[in-house]
Design an enzyme around this catalytic site. Structure first.
Site, PDB file in Angstrom:
ATOM      1  N   LYS A  50       0.847  -1.200   0.000  1.00  0.00           N
ATOM      2  CA  LYS A  50       0.000   0.000   0.000  1.00  0.00           C
ATOM      3  C   LYS A  50       0.883   1.250   0.000  1.00  0.00           C
ATOM      4  O   LYS A  50       1.717   1.428   0.885  1.00  0.00           O
ATOM      5  CB  LYS A  50      -0.912  -0.003   1.229  1.00  0.00           C
ATOM      6  N   ASP A  75      -2.761  10.077   3.848  1.00  0.00           N
ATOM      7  CA  ASP A  75      -4.154   9.672   3.987  1.00  0.00           C
ATOM      8  C   ASP A  75      -4.901  10.656   4.885  1.00  0.00           C
ATOM      9  O   ASP A  75      -4.868  10.552   6.109  1.00  0.00           O
ATOM     10  CB  ASP A  75      -4.227   8.250   4.571  1.00  0.00           C
ATOM     11  N   ARG A 126      -7.829  -0.515   0.829  1.00  0.00           N
ATOM     12  CA  ARG A 126      -8.373  -1.715   0.183  1.00  0.00           C
ATOM     13  C   ARG A 126      -8.774  -1.432  -1.256  1.00  0.00           C
ATOM     14  O   ARG A 126      -8.753  -2.337  -2.097  1.00  0.00           O
ATOM     15  CB  ARG A 126      -9.545  -2.269   1.010  1.00  0.00           C
ATOM     16  N   GLU A 170      -9.549   3.646   2.019  1.00  0.00           N
ATOM     17  CA  GLU A 170      -9.001   3.774   0.670  1.00  0.00           C
ATOM     18  C   GLU A 170      -7.952   2.710   0.353  1.00  0.00           C
ATOM     19  O   GLU A 170      -7.746   2.375  -0.811  1.00  0.00           O
ATOM     20  CB  GLU A 170      -8.408   5.172   0.473  1.00  0.00           C
ATOM     21  N   ASP A 189     -12.364   6.955   3.670  1.00  0.00           N
ATOM     22  CA  ASP A 189     -11.157   6.701   4.471  1.00  0.00           C
ATOM     23  C   ASP A 189     -10.741   5.225   4.420  1.00  0.00           C
ATOM     24  O   ASP A 189      -9.651   4.872   4.863  1.00  0.00           O
ATOM     25  CB  ASP A 189     -11.396   7.150   5.917  1.00  0.00           C
ATOM     26  N   LYS A 223     -10.400  12.699   8.328  1.00  0.00           N
ATOM     27  CA  LYS A 223      -9.956  12.265   9.652  1.00  0.00           C
ATOM     28  C   LYS A 223      -9.923  13.446  10.613  1.00  0.00           C
ATOM     29  O   LYS A 223      -9.799  14.592  10.186  1.00  0.00           O
ATOM     30  CB  LYS A 223      -8.533  11.690   9.546  1.00  0.00           C
ATOM     31  N   ASP A 258       1.459   6.207   5.774  1.00  0.00           N
ATOM     32  CA  ASP A 258       0.488   5.284   5.175  1.00  0.00           C
ATOM     33  C   ASP A 258       1.027   4.629   3.887  1.00  0.00           C
ATOM     34  O   ASP A 258       0.319   3.862   3.248  1.00  0.00           O
ATOM     35  CB  ASP A 258      -0.837   6.017   4.910  1.00  0.00           C
TER      36      ASP A 258
HETATM   37  N1  BES Z   1      -4.471   4.311   6.910  1.00  0.00           N
HETATM   38  C1  BES Z   1      -5.628   4.030   7.656  1.00  0.00           C
HETATM   39  C2  BES Z   1      -5.400   2.989   8.742  1.00  0.00           C
HETATM   40  C3  BES Z   1      -4.531   3.421   9.899  1.00  0.00           C
HETATM   41  C4  BES Z   1      -5.099   3.978  11.019  1.00  0.00           C
HETATM   42  C5  BES Z   1      -3.184   3.198   9.879  1.00  0.00           C
HETATM   43  C6  BES Z   1      -4.308   4.343  12.102  1.00  0.00           C
HETATM   44  C7  BES Z   1      -2.388   3.554  10.954  1.00  0.00           C
HETATM   45  C8  BES Z   1      -2.961   4.126  12.067  1.00  0.00           C
HETATM   46  C9  BES Z   1      -6.727   3.498   6.745  1.00  0.00           C
HETATM   47  O1  BES Z   1      -6.738   4.001   5.465  1.00  0.00           O
HETATM   48  C10 BES Z   1      -8.030   3.873   7.372  1.00  0.00           C
HETATM   49  O2  BES Z   1      -8.297   5.033   7.448  1.00  0.00           O
HETATM   50  N2  BES Z   1      -8.787   2.878   7.801  1.00  0.00           N
HETATM   51  C11 BES Z   1     -10.033   3.107   8.426  1.00  0.00           C
HETATM   52  C12 BES Z   1     -10.990   2.071   7.896  1.00  0.00           C
HETATM   53  C13 BES Z   1     -12.411   2.301   8.321  1.00  0.00           C
HETATM   54  C14 BES Z   1     -12.950   3.552   7.668  1.00  0.00           C
HETATM   55  C15 BES Z   1     -13.216   1.099   7.927  1.00  0.00           C
HETATM   56  C16 BES Z   1      -9.874   2.979   9.928  1.00  0.00           C
HETATM   57  O3  BES Z   1      -9.096   2.135  10.379  1.00  0.00           O
HETATM   58  O4  BES Z   1     -10.458   3.778  10.647  1.00  0.00           O
HETATM   59 ZN    ZN Z   2      -4.936   4.633   4.754  1.00  0.00          ZN
HETATM   60 MN    MN Z   3      -7.833   5.829   5.346  1.00  0.00          MN
END
Ligand code: BES
Ligand code: ZN
Ligand code: MN
Length: 502
Positions: free
Chosen positions: A268, A273, A354, A352, A350, A280, A291
């Site tokens: 990834k 992000d 996947r 993104e 968010d 966020k 990220d």
């Molecule tokens: N990059 C984030 C995941 C992340 C969160 C990495 C904290 C490191 C620290 C990812 O893109 C994300 O935002 N995931 C969301 C998914 C949710 C919307 C289903 C998450 O984990 O909140």
């Molecule tokens: Zn992310």
């Molecule tokens: Mn995200």
């Protein structure tokens, strides 16, 4: 940094710092005993005065021993003699590496490999010391305008070997460790680089540099127009809100015959992000520059594999993009068509990672890989589940999962498996498309992997969620370089297997 293996006498070898192990109950390692003798009982007196106990992880630095070949001596407490576990050993080596960086030594000589540790071979002892010292000596000061002069000054580490056989084994181990350390350094440098420098184009340039450096590596960069022609609607949906052009970076390393199916690594590469329209919160949003740590680990692993010339074939696919809430950004409720033909309702912009990864995974199938491993800072839920100690592992193949678990133990870059049961899939149901891109609050790491699983049915596939392990927060904020150690350990095992079977 220079890493050297030498068969020499500990006491008469000149250096800025001699590193010697000591045990509790005044039990001396061979080097410590020789040191004690050469200094007319100096070590014995330290024990007598209780300045030295030898307990696990204790560090005593003796800055000046009269008439001694080494400028200073660093004593490392190794606990009870004959009782040391691998975990104890790691603790000692890390303590040693940290303490060594506090000294002004430019050249250190370590006798620690002679310490007896249950189940630890000499090669491992060498490799772990080198990786630990390299890790401790790492600094990221590219963006400090004044060169700080308080950084570590160590330039050379010599590890002593007792026998000619150890010398040969040690030299090979040192080469492997140096390559491992180089890969980890590259991953850390990329992770730490801020998002205004480390863009998708910058990652593509890094891949090109690797191809320039190694004849065995080739790189191909797909631009957005090509992605559009291919039908990568998911990847393109993520990048819509940003002015930075997305890149699909494809790396190939050839170390075996072209008939040997490659191992594929998919990383990834979200260089920042923000969450997109599902933006966020502001607090700690800076950490979302990390990220792209999955991408960084793929590049770091390629660098190490090319350095070691492993007899395997490797493919790397890095979907690189920025996730920003611009005027063209994709919106919650949008339905997009992925490269696989399946449609997705984007309920949360968010989620993104996947979206990028599903198109990259579909694309990667064209290389007919034997196995595919994707590496991603995918879910905050994984940080809640496993913290910073283990990466999440989800796989549709038990053998691959077990190999990765074992490689993680070996490299001290551990993973922990979570289930990918069919029952979780229904959380991704959508009224408007084949699936939604989020599965609700519960089991977030699993439903993230469930989404990816829908694009890897025909592959032997594993997913590493490195959201908790790729970087540290707080005062120690910065990239860890994980899971380069794990990936390299896995690939070295595969290379050894390939060499063993014709
Ligand atoms: N990059 C984030 C995941 C992340 C969160 C990495 C904290 C490191 C620290 C990812 O893109 C994300 O935002 N995931 C969301 C998914 C949710 C919307 C289903 C998450 O984990 O909140
Ligand atoms: Zn992310
Ligand atoms: Mn995200």
């Amino acid at each position: 940094m220079d890493y050297v293996i030498k068969q020499a006498d500990a006491i008469s070898t000149p250096s800025d710092c001699l590193i010697v192990g000591v045990h509790t109950q005044r039990h001396l390692s061979p080097a410590a005993a020789a040191l004690d003798q050469a200094t007319k009982g100096f070590i014995t007196r330290l024990y007598q005065h209780h300045d030295l106990t030898g307990k696990l992880g204790q560090i005593v630095v003796i800055p000046d021993l009269p008439d001694f070949a080494a400028r200073r001596v660093l004593l490392v407490g190794c606990g009870a003699r004959g009782k040391m576990t691998k975990a104890d050993w790691r603790k000692c080596v890390d303590a040693m590496a940290r303490a060594l960086m506090q000294t002004p030594a430019r050249h250190a000589v370590s006798c620690l490999s002679e310490i007896e540790v249950n189940g630890l071979a000499f090669a491992e002892a060498v490799e772990q010391q080198i990786v630990a010292v390299d890790r401790a000596s790492y600094r990221f000061d590219r963006f400090k305008s004044k060169n700080p002069d308080n950084g570590p000054v160590l330039r050379k580490l010599t590890l002593l070997a007792a026998t000619a056989a150890d010398l040969a084994v040690g030299k090979h181990a040192a080469r492997c460790a140096a390559a491992n350390a180089l890969g980890i350094r590259l991953a850390r440098d990329l992770g730490n680089a801020p998002a205004n420098h480390c863009t998708p184009s910058y990652l593509a340039e890094q891949a090109r540099q690797l191809a320039k450096l190694h004849r065995t590596v080739t790189t191909r960069i797909l631009e957005e127009a090509q992605m559009r022609r291919l039908g990568m609607g998911a990847l393109l949906a993520v990048t819509r809100g940003s002015h930075e052009p997305a890149k699909l970076i494809v790396l190939q390393y050839t170390g075996a015959a072209s008939t040997v199916p490659p191992i594929a690594l998919v990383g990834k590469g979200v260089t920042f992000d923000s969450g997109g329209i599902s933006i966020k919160p502001a607090a700690q949003m800076d950490e979302m520059k990390f990220d792209m740590s999955g991408a960084a680990s793929v590049l770091g692993t390629f660098a190490a594999v090319a350095e070691l010339k492993l007899p395997i074939n490797l493919v790397g696919v890095i979907p690189a993009a920025e996730n920003l809430p611009g005027g063209c950004a994709c919106k919650p409720g949008d339905v997009i068509t992925t490269l696989s033909g399946q449609t997705v309702e984007i309920l949360n912009t968010d989620a993104e990672g996947r979206l990028l990864l599903c198109d990259a995974l579909t694309y990667c199938a064209r290389f007919k890989p034997e196995v595919v491993i994707d590496i991603a800072t995918l879910t905050g839920a994984c940080v809640i589940a496993l913290g910073e100690h283990a990466s999440g592992l989800l796989a549709n193949d038990d053998e691959l999962a077990n190999d990765l678990l074992a490689a993680g133990e070996e490299a001290n870059d551990r993973v922990w498996r979570l289930p990918l049961w069919e029952e979780y899939q229904q959380q991704l149901d959508s009224n408007f498309a084949d699936m939604a891109n989020v599965g609700g609050r519960s089991a977030g790491t699993i439903t993230g992997a469930c989404f990816l699983a829908r694009f890897t049915h025909e592959l032997r596939w594993a997913h590493l969620d490195i959201a908790g392990t790729a970087y540290l927060q707080g005062k120690q904020k910065g990239s860890t370089g994980r899971p380069v150690g794990l990936l390299l350990a896995y690939l070295r095992r595969r290379a050894a297997q390939a060499a063993a079977s014709p």
